[in-house]
Design a protein around this motif. Structure first.
Motif, short mmCIF file in Angstrom:
data_model
loop_
_atom_site.label_atom_id
_atom_site.label_comp_id
_atom_site.label_asym_id
_atom_site.label_seq_id
_atom_site.Cartn_x
_atom_site.Cartn_y
_atom_site.Cartn_z
N PRO A 56 0.82 -1.21 0.00
CA PRO A 56 0.00 0.00 0.00
C PRO A 56 0.85 1.25 0.00
CG PRO A 56 -0.04 -1.07 2.15
CD PRO A 56 0.69 -1.99 1.24
N LEU A 57 0.25 2.38 -0.32
CA LEU A 57 0.96 3.65 -0.33
C LEU A 57 1.43 4.03 1.07
CD1 LEU A 57 -1.14 6.03 -2.62
CD2 LEU A 57 1.11 5.09 -3.12
N SER A 58 2.62 4.55 1.15
CA SER A 58 3.09 5.10 2.41
C SER A 58 2.57 6.52 2.54
CB SER A 58 4.62 5.12 2.45
OG SER A 58 5.13 6.07 1.52
N ALA A 59 2.64 7.06 3.74
CA ALA A 59 2.21 8.45 3.96
C ALA A 59 3.05 9.40 3.11
CB ALA A 59 2.34 8.80 5.44
N THR A 60 4.33 9.10 2.97
CA THR A 60 5.23 9.95 2.18
C THR A 60 4.84 9.93 0.71
OG1 THR A 60 7.04 9.50 3.72
CG2 THR A 60 7.63 10.38 1.56
N GLU A 61 4.51 8.76 0.19
CA GLU A 61 4.09 8.64 -1.21
C GLU A 61 2.78 9.38 -1.45
OE1 GLU A 61 5.88 4.39 -2.75
OE2 GLU A 61 4.17 4.38 -1.38
N ALA A 62 1.85 9.28 -0.52
CA ALA A 62 0.57 9.98 -0.66
C ALA A 62 0.77 11.49 -0.65
CB ALA A 62 -0.38 9.57 0.46
N ARG A 106 4.92 3.00 -9.50
CA ARG A 106 4.01 1.93 -9.09
C ARG A 106 2.59 2.42 -8.80
NH1 ARG A 106 3.23 0.23 -3.79
NH2 ARG A 106 3.65 1.75 -2.15
N ILE A 107 2.35 3.71 -8.90
CA ILE A 107 1.02 4.24 -8.58
C ILE A 107 0.05 4.00 -9.74
CG2 ILE A 107 -0.30 6.35 -8.14
CD1 ILE A 107 1.85 7.36 -6.42
N TYR A 108 -1.07 3.39 -9.44
CA TYR A 108 -2.14 3.17 -10.40
C TYR A 108 -3.46 3.17 -9.62
CZ TYR A 108 -1.81 -1.63 -8.66
OH TYR A 108 -1.76 -2.74 -7.85
N PRO A 109 -4.62 3.28 -10.28
CA PRO A 109 -5.88 3.49 -9.56
C PRO A 109 -6.17 2.48 -8.46
CG PRO A 109 -6.22 3.93 -11.87
CD PRO A 109 -4.82 3.39 -11.75
N HIS A 110 -6.03 1.19 -8.75
CA HIS A 110 -6.44 0.20 -7.75
C HIS A 110 -5.54 0.21 -6.52
CE1 HIS A 110 -9.07 -3.12 -6.68
NE2 HIS A 110 -8.01 -3.74 -6.19
N LEU A 111 -4.31 0.72 -6.66
CA LEU A 111 -3.42 0.80 -5.50
C LEU A 111 -4.01 1.71 -4.43
CD1 LEU A 111 -0.75 0.09 -4.14
CD2 LEU A 111 0.30 2.01 -5.36
N LEU A 112 -4.74 2.75 -4.83
CA LEU A 112 -5.35 3.65 -3.85
C LEU A 112 -6.46 2.94 -3.08
CD1 LEU A 112 -3.69 5.60 -5.61
CD2 LEU A 112 -5.55 7.25 -5.41
N ARG A 113 -7.27 2.19 -3.78
CA ARG A 113 -8.33 1.39 -3.12
C ARG A 113 -7.70 0.32 -2.23
NH1 ARG A 113 -13.77 -0.78 -3.80
NH2 ARG A 113 -13.76 -3.04 -4.14
N HIS A 114 -6.64 -0.29 -2.70
CA HIS A 114 -5.89 -1.29 -1.93
C HIS A 114 -5.34 -0.67 -0.64
CE1 HIS A 114 -3.20 -4.79 -1.42
NE2 HIS A 114 -2.26 -3.91 -1.11
N THR A 115 -4.83 0.55 -0.75
CA THR A 115 -4.31 1.25 0.42
C THR A 115 -5.43 1.55 1.41
OG1 THR A 115 -2.54 2.25 -0.89
CG2 THR A 115 -3.10 3.34 1.19
N PHE A 116 -6.57 2.01 0.91
CA PHE A 116 -7.73 2.26 1.77
C PHE A 116 -8.08 1.01 2.58
CE2 PHE A 116 -12.28 1.63 2.40
CZ PHE A 116 -12.62 2.75 3.14
#
Length: 332
Positions: free
Chosen positions: A138-144, A262-272
């Motif tokens: 999932p995305l780290s806080a820094t990546e977000a 590595r950022i793509y749409p489903h990664l955000l939902r995965h992070t959630f």
């Protein structure tokens, strides 16, 4: 009326495809229809290149599905994308992508067999490639933070893009759900968003956390979106509804601006989903929020969250308003 085996040779592959789609419209969700339009389309393109003279369903060789899977295994990533040269991508598409394309072709070919357009089950005994084994981090806080910093909320187009991103990241929406969101679905008076007729024709309600509500409120003001006034997200110049091309362009821009390939749409939902479990949410609540039919997919986030919690990883954290109990403070 469906053609029988006696006159099946009269039907072209394109005509069979059109009948397949027409048959599905009675029960499929819009996203399912789009899935088959797009992904079976890839299979038909393969056929037109491999067999330029054209074939009917009955004339398809027994090995055609295997041939298609083999061709996908060596297909380059974004090979048909007009901006590929500037995207700095390389290598073949992943097994998971091959499985997605192959699954669509398999359903279509099986439909042809079941409806007597061909006399052989062409997908029988053909094995799909195994799923990609790597874990999705999932995305780290820094990546977000880096992702957000690529946009200026004072610029209308950037404000819209931030809304799109945080609907996925802070509410767990799929990209197709963001595209189809209607103005009437965003209810500021109650702080909730209705996700209607999504995957498997299921509907659900998600909460607007304070930050997301502020972004959406500002977007509504800037774009003058009235309640009940058609699609929620519009293109800046034409005011037409956004489409999948807008989402693709948005993530290309993020990758260019941040260097986070590595950022793509489903990664955000995965992070959630991972962050929701880490923050104290339970599996049943997450299943409802994600719109999953059962626990088979949702359950993977329980294992991921446990892993990252033990490692004290700096995963992007959701607003505590989503939980009865908040995140455990980071040690040290």
């Amino acid at each position: 009326m469906m053609k029988t085996r006696e006159n099946k040779n009269e039907l072209t592959m394109q005509e069979a495809f059109e009948r397949f789609l027409e048959n599905g419209k009675s029960s499929w969700a819009p996203s399912t229809l789009q899935f088959y339009e797009k992904n079976v389309g890839y299979f038909l393109k393969f056929l037109s290149e491999a067999y330029p003279a054209g074939l009917t369903p009955e004339q398809l060789p027994p090995s055609v599905f295997l041939e298609y899977l083999v061709s996908l295994r060596v297909k380059e990533r974004y090979s048909n994308h007009p901006l590929r040269d500037s995207m700095q991508v390389k290598g073949a598409i992943k097994n998971n992508t091959v499985r997605t394309y192959g699954r669509a072709a398999k359903v279509f070919l099986n439909w042809c067999y079941q409806n007597r357009l061909c006399s052989q089950r062409l997908t029988e005994h053909v094995r799909m490639p195994k799923p990609d084994p790597e874990q999705i981090l999932p995305l780290s806080a820094t990546e977000a933070e880096a992702m957000d910093a690529a946009f200026d909320p004072h610029i209308p187009n950037d404000l819209r893009n931030l809304c799109i991103l945080h609907l996925m990241l802070d509410a767990g929406l799929r990209s197709c759900e963001v595209i189809r969101l209607q103005a009437a679905d965003v209810v500021f008076s109650s702080g909730y968003i209705a996700i209607n007729r999504s995957k498997h024709s299921r509907s659900r309600v998600v909460r607007m956390v304070p930050r997301l509500e502020r972004l959406l409120s500002e977007y509504v003001h800037v774009f003058r979106i009235a309640s009940g006034d058609g699609p929620f997200f519009r293109k800046c110049r034409s005011r037409d509804p956004i489409d999948s091309n807008v989402i693709r362009a948005l993530f290309i821009r993020i990758r260019r601006s941040t260097g986070l390939d590595r950022i793509y749409p489903h990664l955000l939902r995965h992070t959630f989903a991972t962050s929701y479990i880490m923050g104290g949410g339970n599996l049943e609540s997450l299943r409802i929020l994600l719109g999953h039919y059962d626990y088979s997919v949702t359950r993977i986030y329980l294992h991921l969250a446990d892993q990252f919690f033990v490692m004290d990883a700096d995963i992007y954290r959701l607003d505590p308003v989503l939980f009865k109990t908040g995140y455990t403070p980071k040690r040290g």
